[in-house]
Design an enzyme around this catalytic site. Sequence first.
Site, PDB file in Angstrom:
ATOM      1  N   TYR A   1      -5.225 -25.295  11.864  1.00 20.55           N
ATOM      2  CA  TYR A   1      -4.361 -25.824  12.681  1.00 20.55           C
ATOM      3  C   TYR A   1      -4.190 -24.966  13.921  1.00 20.55           C
ATOM      4  O   TYR A   1      -3.021 -25.037  14.485  1.00 20.55           O
ATOM      5  CB  TYR A   1      -3.081 -26.479  11.984  1.00 20.55           C
ATOM      6  CG  TYR A   1      -3.214 -27.496  11.223  1.00 20.55           C
ATOM      7  CD1 TYR A   1      -3.748 -27.480   9.990  1.00 20.55           C
ATOM      8  CD2 TYR A   1      -2.679 -28.752  11.567  1.00 20.55           C
ATOM      9  CE1 TYR A   1      -3.742 -28.685   9.097  1.00 20.55           C
ATOM     10  CE2 TYR A   1      -3.019 -29.974  10.993  1.00 20.55           C
ATOM     11  CZ  TYR A   1      -3.352 -29.782   9.590  1.00 20.55           C
ATOM     12  OH  TYR A   1      -3.720 -30.926   8.939  1.00 20.55           O
TER      13      TYR A   1
ATOM     14  N   HIS B   1      -1.021 -42.423  11.137  1.00 18.30           N
ATOM     15  CA  HIS B   1      -2.659 -42.693  11.127  1.00 18.30           C
ATOM     16  C   HIS B   1      -3.096 -44.406  10.478  1.00 18.30           C
ATOM     17  O   HIS B   1      -4.225 -44.401  10.000  1.00 18.30           O
ATOM     18  CB  HIS B   1      -3.494 -41.869  10.426  1.00 18.30           C
ATOM     19  CG  HIS B   1      -3.144 -40.181  11.023  1.00 18.30           C
ATOM     20  ND1 HIS B   1      -3.177 -39.883  12.208  1.00 18.30           N
ATOM     21  CD2 HIS B   1      -2.778 -39.369  10.314  1.00 18.30           C
ATOM     22  CE1 HIS B   1      -2.787 -38.569  12.298  1.00 18.30           C
ATOM     23  NE2 HIS B   1      -2.445 -38.081  11.255  1.00 18.30           N
TER      24      HIS B   1
HETATM   25 FE   LIG Z   1      -4.167 -33.129   9.317  1.00 17.83          FE
END
Ligand SMILES: [Fe+2]
Length: 478
Positions: free
Chosen positions: A198, A327
């Site tokens: 990340y 999502h």
């Molecule tokens: Fe993710």
Amino acid sequence: MEVMWGRDGVWLIVVVVGFLYSICEGGSTSSFLRNDYLSLDMPLDSDVFRVPPGYNAPQQVHITQGDHLGKSVIISWITPDEPGSSTVVYWAQDTRLKRQAHGFFVTYRFFNYTSAYIHHCTIENLKFDTKYYYEVGIGNTTRQLWFKTPPPPGPDVPYTFGLIGDLGQTYDSNTTLTHYEESPTKGDAILFVGDLSYADDYPFHDNVRWDTWGRFIERVAAYQPWIWTAGNHEIDFAPQLGEARPFKPYTNRYHVPYKASGSTSPLWYSIKRASAYIIVMSSYSAFGKYTPQYKWVEKELPKVNRSETPWLIVLMHGPMYSSYENHYMEGESFRVMYEKWFVEYKVDVVFAGHVHAYERSERVSNIAYNIVNGLCRPLNDESAPMYITIGDGGNLEGLATAMTEPQPRYSAYREASFGHGILDIKNRSHAYFSWNRNQDGYAVEADSVWLHNKYWTSLEHASLATQRSNNLQQTATQ
Ligand SMILES: [Fe+2]
Ligand SMILES: *[C@@H]1O[C@H](CO)[C@@H](O)[C@H](O)[C@H]1NC(C)=O
Ligand SMILES: *[C@@H]1O[C@H](CO)[C@@H](O)[C@H](O)[C@H]1NC(C)=O
Ligand SMILES: *[C@@H]1O[C@H](CO)[C@@H](O)[C@H](O)[C@H]1NC(C)=O
Ligand SMILES: *[C@@H]1O[C@H](CO)[C@@H](O)[C@H](O)[C@H]1NC(C)=O
Ligand SMILES: *[C@@H]1O[C@H](CO)[C@@H](O)[C@H](O)[C@H]1NC(C)=O
């Protein structure tokens, strides 16, 4: 055990079960209470990010499988001060004979960040099922580490995989990794379903966070292979910073044996490991018809020999079945392209991440629809894979807590908590999957399920059916 029923009795049961099924939408949503805040990244001076002492000491050591069979290992590490040596010295536990393999190093720039020296060295022709010691940093500060090779591929070889996704580098990520290490069911290798560091969540995609992540996971990744899948946080596409080549930090740092499976890209490839055949796919590379990935998968699935590796496992980042709002439906175009093949080739389980939560599906498929026939709902299908979302490693973006309601029928269990999974393959017909939640003790299974191998159980059913029809024929002729 054969119980004889009258024909009417059987129909009554079918009708009652069907009725109960139709009034009951879906499986269970956990009522587990959790803190709903964003997770905090561990600060740069945390113990887990400490640089190993000594001049040019190798750091961020990690290994992965180096060939298709499990007789090679790719060893990677980073030296900070000068290139130093790319040589690995290694030896089997039961021998004194030290061998050497020579690798190479790469560096890359990302905006105003310049990487240190990233070494990759493949050591080959190892013995199966053997502990090896290895040394990196030859000539400067040398570090000694070890790993175990898997047993040779074979149908009844027990093997245990850890499942981790969307890990990041928060305090929760550290708890997830610790729970994996302390699990009473010791994992032999990790299937990682994408989203590693990340770093791209930081200003200018601060690649220093790729380095801290490498140091954080070393305590596991230097000793057992992590099988890598690329996620959206590996894309690092930043044309505004002059960085328009996708996957640049990821592909420089994490090498995989893609050529060994005839792939032309490190973003999709396959390996055999013990009784498992693992196909890694890329949700963020072209996957439509005629694309390199599509053509590779099309040739790959028929190659799998279930008599040698009964367990067919697919890894990808974006889930094809997920009932979270976050999502929602992002995996739909991928499902439309590939679900048909997964059913046809009886894939046992598809692991994905992306949604920061846990979810396990029923065995369903949704492949009958052809735009005009209206058959657009998932149906129970014993040839279908189980879909498991395990994007709950603990990264700084926090949990995906909002779920679609009511819980759809295809969803067997869902819970938004951080944790990890273990797939414990027992033999050709049985594997046990369990999910551990970070708030629980190391041995607690918050969810678990037995997997019956799709290839071998369908053969058993077929042979039972043949026996039955033979018996019937015999009865009829008597
Ligand atoms: Fe993710
Ligand atoms: C990169 O650029 C950013 C923005 O100007 C700055 O904050 C950062 O310190 C720079 N990093 C390096 C390594 O030069
Ligand atoms: C570090 O190792 C390299 C490669 O063996 C060697 O060429 C170099 O002289 C070493 N540097 C120091 C300061 O020992
Ligand atoms: C991370 O976990 C390890 C092992 O449990 C522990 O020793 C370490 O102090 C933790 N570090 C942080 C920053 O929480
Ligand atoms: C499949 O694997 C089995 C067991 O290793 C082997 O005997 C058989 O020849 C293989 N089949 C093919 C088509 O390669
Ligand atoms: C496979 O493993 C399961 C679960 O441990 C066990 O019940 C079964 O008997 C095993 N099958 C064979 C053929 O050993």
